[in-house]
Scaffold this motif. Structure first.
Motif, PDB file in Angstrom:
ATOM      1  N   VAL A  57       0.849  -1.161   0.010  1.00  0.00           N
ATOM      2  CA  VAL A  57      -0.033   0.046  -0.229  1.00  0.00           C
ATOM      3  C   VAL A  57       0.820   1.258  -0.133  1.00  0.00           C
ATOM      4  O   VAL A  57       1.736   1.395   0.748  1.00  0.00           O
ATOM      5  CB  VAL A  57      -1.015  -0.070   1.246  1.00  0.00           C
ATOM      6  CG1 VAL A  57      -1.931   1.265   1.286  1.00  0.00           C
ATOM      7  CG2 VAL A  57      -1.887  -1.239   1.363  1.00  0.00           C
ATOM      8  N   MET A  58       0.576   2.389  -0.803  1.00  0.00           N
ATOM      9  CA  MET A  58       1.444   3.449  -0.887  1.00  0.00           C
ATOM     10  C   MET A  58       1.360   4.369   0.649  1.00  0.00           C
ATOM     11  O   MET A  58       0.410   4.195   1.093  1.00  0.00           O
ATOM     12  CB  MET A  58       0.424   4.363  -1.966  1.00  0.00           C
ATOM     13  CG  MET A  58       0.674   3.864  -3.434  1.00  0.00           C
ATOM     14  SD  MET A  58       2.461   3.610  -3.967  1.00  0.00           S
ATOM     15  CE  MET A  58       2.804   5.304  -4.211  1.00  0.00           C
ATOM     16  N   THR A  59       2.583   4.579   0.776  1.00  0.00           N
ATOM     17  CA  THR A  59       2.986   5.390   2.058  1.00  0.00           C
ATOM     18  C   THR A  59       2.322   6.895   2.077  1.00  0.00           C
ATOM     19  O   THR A  59       2.287   7.659   2.882  1.00  0.00           O
ATOM     20  CB  THR A  59       4.065   5.184   2.591  1.00  0.00           C
ATOM     21  OG1 THR A  59       5.048   5.784   1.569  1.00  0.00           O
ATOM     22  CG2 THR A  59       4.534   3.706   3.076  1.00  0.00           C
ATOM     23  N   ILE A  60       2.146   7.184   0.774  1.00  0.00           N
ATOM     24  CA  ILE A  60       1.535   8.586   0.405  1.00  0.00           C
ATOM     25  C   ILE A  60       0.231   8.548  -0.132  1.00  0.00           C
ATOM     26  O   ILE A  60      -0.168   7.751  -0.921  1.00  0.00           O
ATOM     27  CB  ILE A  60       2.538   9.174  -0.644  1.00  0.00           C
ATOM     28  CG1 ILE A  60       4.142   9.236   0.074  1.00  0.00           C
ATOM     29  CG2 ILE A  60       2.307  10.754  -1.016  1.00  0.00           C
ATOM     30  CD1 ILE A  60       4.030  10.218   1.246  1.00  0.00           C
ATOM     31  N   ASP A  61      -0.519   9.452   0.336  1.00  0.00           N
ATOM     32  CA  ASP A  61      -2.054   9.399  -0.296  1.00  0.00           C
ATOM     33  C   ASP A  61      -1.866  10.271  -1.417  1.00  0.00           C
ATOM     34  O   ASP A  61      -1.564  11.478  -1.534  1.00  0.00           O
ATOM     35  CB  ASP A  61      -2.757  10.032   0.687  1.00  0.00           C
ATOM     36  CG  ASP A  61      -4.429  10.129   0.281  1.00  0.00           C
ATOM     37  OD1 ASP A  61      -4.653  10.328  -0.731  1.00  0.00           O
ATOM     38  OD2 ASP A  61      -5.354   9.785   1.439  1.00  0.00           O
ATOM     39  N   PRO A 115       0.694  11.848   4.022  1.00  0.00           N
ATOM     40  CA  PRO A 115       0.752  10.508   4.251  1.00  0.00           C
ATOM     41  C   PRO A 115      -0.327   9.661   4.291  1.00  0.00           C
ATOM     42  O   PRO A 115      -1.281  10.206   5.022  1.00  0.00           O
ATOM     43  CB  PRO A 115       1.355  10.771   5.900  1.00  0.00           C
ATOM     44  CG  PRO A 115       1.154  12.045   6.351  1.00  0.00           C
ATOM     45  CD  PRO A 115       1.043  12.853   5.220  1.00  0.00           C
ATOM     46  N   SER A 116      -0.394   8.536   4.023  1.00  0.00           N
ATOM     47  CA  SER A 116      -1.538   7.707   3.987  1.00  0.00           C
ATOM     48  C   SER A 116      -1.654   6.906   5.394  1.00  0.00           C
ATOM     49  O   SER A 116      -0.574   7.192   6.197  1.00  0.00           O
ATOM     50  CB  SER A 116      -1.275   6.608   2.839  1.00  0.00           C
ATOM     51  OG  SER A 116      -0.266   5.594   3.437  1.00  0.00           O
ATOM     52  N   ALA A 159      -1.595   3.782   5.849  1.00  0.00           N
ATOM     53  CA  ALA A 159      -0.560   2.723   6.052  1.00  0.00           C
ATOM     54  C   ALA A 159       0.666   3.583   6.328  1.00  0.00           C
ATOM     55  O   ALA A 159       1.657   2.948   7.330  1.00  0.00           O
ATOM     56  CB  ALA A 159      -0.691   2.188   4.711  1.00  0.00           C
ATOM     57  N   GLY A 160       1.239   4.774   5.741  1.00  0.00           N
ATOM     58  CA  GLY A 160       2.282   5.279   6.072  1.00  0.00           C
ATOM     59  C   GLY A 160       2.451   5.610   7.566  1.00  0.00           C
ATOM     60  O   GLY A 160       3.556   5.474   8.145  1.00  0.00           O
ATOM     61  N   MET A 161       1.605   6.131   8.099  1.00  0.00           N
ATOM     62  CA  MET A 161       1.463   6.939   9.393  1.00  0.00           C
ATOM     63  C   MET A 161       1.752   5.591  10.595  1.00  0.00           C
ATOM     64  O   MET A 161       2.187   5.717  11.515  1.00  0.00           O
ATOM     65  CB  MET A 161       0.278   7.788   9.888  1.00  0.00           C
ATOM     66  CG  MET A 161       0.112   8.980   8.861  1.00  0.00           C
ATOM     67  SD  MET A 161      -1.016   9.916   9.517  1.00  0.00           S
ATOM     68  CE  MET A 161      -2.405   9.359   8.685  1.00  0.00           C
ATOM     69  N   LEU A 162       0.949   4.607  10.147  1.00  0.00           N
ATOM     70  CA  LEU A 162       0.986   3.160  11.157  1.00  0.00           C
ATOM     71  C   LEU A 162       2.374   2.632  10.945  1.00  0.00           C
ATOM     72  O   LEU A 162       2.808   2.167  12.006  1.00  0.00           O
ATOM     73  CB  LEU A 162      -0.154   2.551  10.888  1.00  0.00           C
ATOM     74  CG  LEU A 162      -1.658   2.983  11.279  1.00  0.00           C
ATOM     75  CD1 LEU A 162      -2.482   1.832  10.817  1.00  0.00           C
ATOM     76  CD2 LEU A 162      -1.624   3.184  12.883  1.00  0.00           C
ATOM     77  N   ALA A 163       2.795   2.352   9.893  1.00  0.00           N
ATOM     78  CA  ALA A 163       3.831   1.298   9.743  1.00  0.00           C
ATOM     79  C   ALA A 163       5.197   1.966   8.976  1.00  0.00           C
ATOM     80  O   ALA A 163       6.078   1.329   9.340  1.00  0.00           O
ATOM     81  CB  ALA A 163       3.284  -0.034   8.785  1.00  0.00           C
ATOM     82  N   GLY A 164       5.018   3.077   8.329  1.00  0.00           N
ATOM     83  CA  GLY A 164       6.207   3.387   7.611  1.00  0.00           C
ATOM     84  C   GLY A 164       7.465   3.609   8.575  1.00  0.00           C
ATOM     85  O   GLY A 164       7.138   4.656   9.427  1.00  0.00           O
TER      86      GLY A 164
END
Length: 368
Positions: A25-29, A35-36, A38-43
């Protein structure tokens, strides 16, 4: 003592699932440019959690089986195997996952001499490393004239000096900085993790370190200290990526929290989130019903090398042969998670140890 710690296996599964989330999943919206989720949680958090758990696991096996799997010979052989496998996976054409295995292999060897330290000394070394290694890393970036490094692969061996520099300083997961995660994990491995009060303490300490580092990063953004370094000085700047800082050697870079930036605040934030997740997982498995529910995840966490390798090969295959389980990236990620976790659960029930874990163990154990 030979039993596994279910909470550690669960935390390892969380790290694996988090890395898969970041890779799929892209970490950028794309719509907002921010930030997406996914990016905020796991990046920049899943991989450090995995590294911390690698140090913790080595600390445990060194104590439990010092003449077998925890021996220097076995660890060095495992490390070489990780480097070789990592370079092979990284050399796959169309591979999009920035493979971390070679870096892990180097860091495990670096960790070995520190495991001889008493617990208190090991904790002090870990704390000092987490604080000071980012400073040393920043000082080395300028003379090395490093540009953004992507995949580490077999082609990099043509330049031995550059290969070593990439492993230690200029790569995506520089061993100079990331060894701090393993040292922290090794120190945690000395604690009585099976006790609920210790797990609760980890939750509190991890949350405090995470919130404190994020607050410090936000203050740096709002104060103007990162003007000209981070493009977006709103709260989005907390999730700045390492490639956006290419060529930046200003000391203020140490105040950037963003993923894989190897700054002081990034390292402290990632360590805090790793300790928090570990504590939560240790607490969760204290309840027998919860242990039953997460049994498939425990299986996946017990064979991380197999799961990670299959994930890398899966994503490579999709890109190389232009196929997908689903068009939606979130569905694709969920599909990978379900298939690999169920496969791990069935394998463990039937054969026990993961196939790559068994192969590396057989290769590395000293001949009797």
């Amino acid at each position: 003592m030979t039993g596994r710690l279910d909470g550690v296996d669960l935390a390892r599964a969380v790290a694996l699932i988090g890395m898969m989330l970041v890779h799929v999943v892209m970490t950028i919206d794309i719509e907002t440019g921010g930030p997406s989720v996914a990016g905020m949680l796991a990046g920049g958090r899943a991989a450090p959690l995995f590294a911390l758990l690698a140090g913790l696991s080595l600390s445990l096996v060194r104590t439990r089986d010092p003449d077998g799997a925890g021996s220097t010979h076995a660890v060095v052989v495992r490390s070489v195997a990780l480097v070789v496998l990592g370079l092979l996976l990284g050399s796959l054409e169309s591979a999009t996952v920035l493979v971390i295995l070679a870096f892990y292999g180097v860091m495990l060897v670096v960790l070995l001499p520190f495991l001889r330290l008493p617990t208190r000394a090991l904790g002090l070394v870990a704390a000092a490393w987490l604080l000071l290694a980012p400073v040393v890393h920043l000082l080395l970036l300028r003379p090395l004239d490093a540009s953004y490094q992507a995949q580490l692969d077999l082609a990099d061996l043509r330049d031995p000096a550059g290969f070593v520099a990439e492993l230690a300083v200029t790569g995506t997961y520089p061993a100079l900085v990331w060894t701090g995660y393993l040292l922290a994990g090794a120190w945690l491995g000395r604690l009585p993790l099976q006790q609920a009060r210790v797990a609760a303490g980890l939750v509190v300490a991890g949350a405090a370190l995470l919130v404190g580092s994020l607050a410090a990063g936000l203050l740096a953004l709002r104060s103007g200290a990162l003007d000209g370094i981070v493009r977006d000085t709103s709260w989005h700047g907390l999730f700045a990526s390492s490639w956006s800082l290419e060529g930046v050697t200003d000391p203020a870079r140490l105040l950037v929290v963003g993923e894989h930036t190897s700054s002081t605040l990034n390292v402290l934030s990632a360590t805090g989130s790793a300790v928090l997740v570990l504590g939560l997982c240790l607490l969760l498995v204290h309840a027998a019903p919860a242990r039953t529910v997460v049994a498939p995840l425990l299986a996946a966490g017990s064979m991380p090398l197999t799961m990670y390798t299959l994930h890398v090969l899966w994503t490579w295959s999709e890109n190389a042969h232009d196929w997908r389980m689903a068009d939606d990236r979130h569905v694709e990620w969920a599909s990978q998670v379900v298939v690999l976790v169920v496969a791990a659960w069935l394998w463990r029930r039937t054969w026990g140890r993961g196939p790559l874990e068994q192969a590396v163990r057989t290769l590395s154990l000293p001949r009797r």
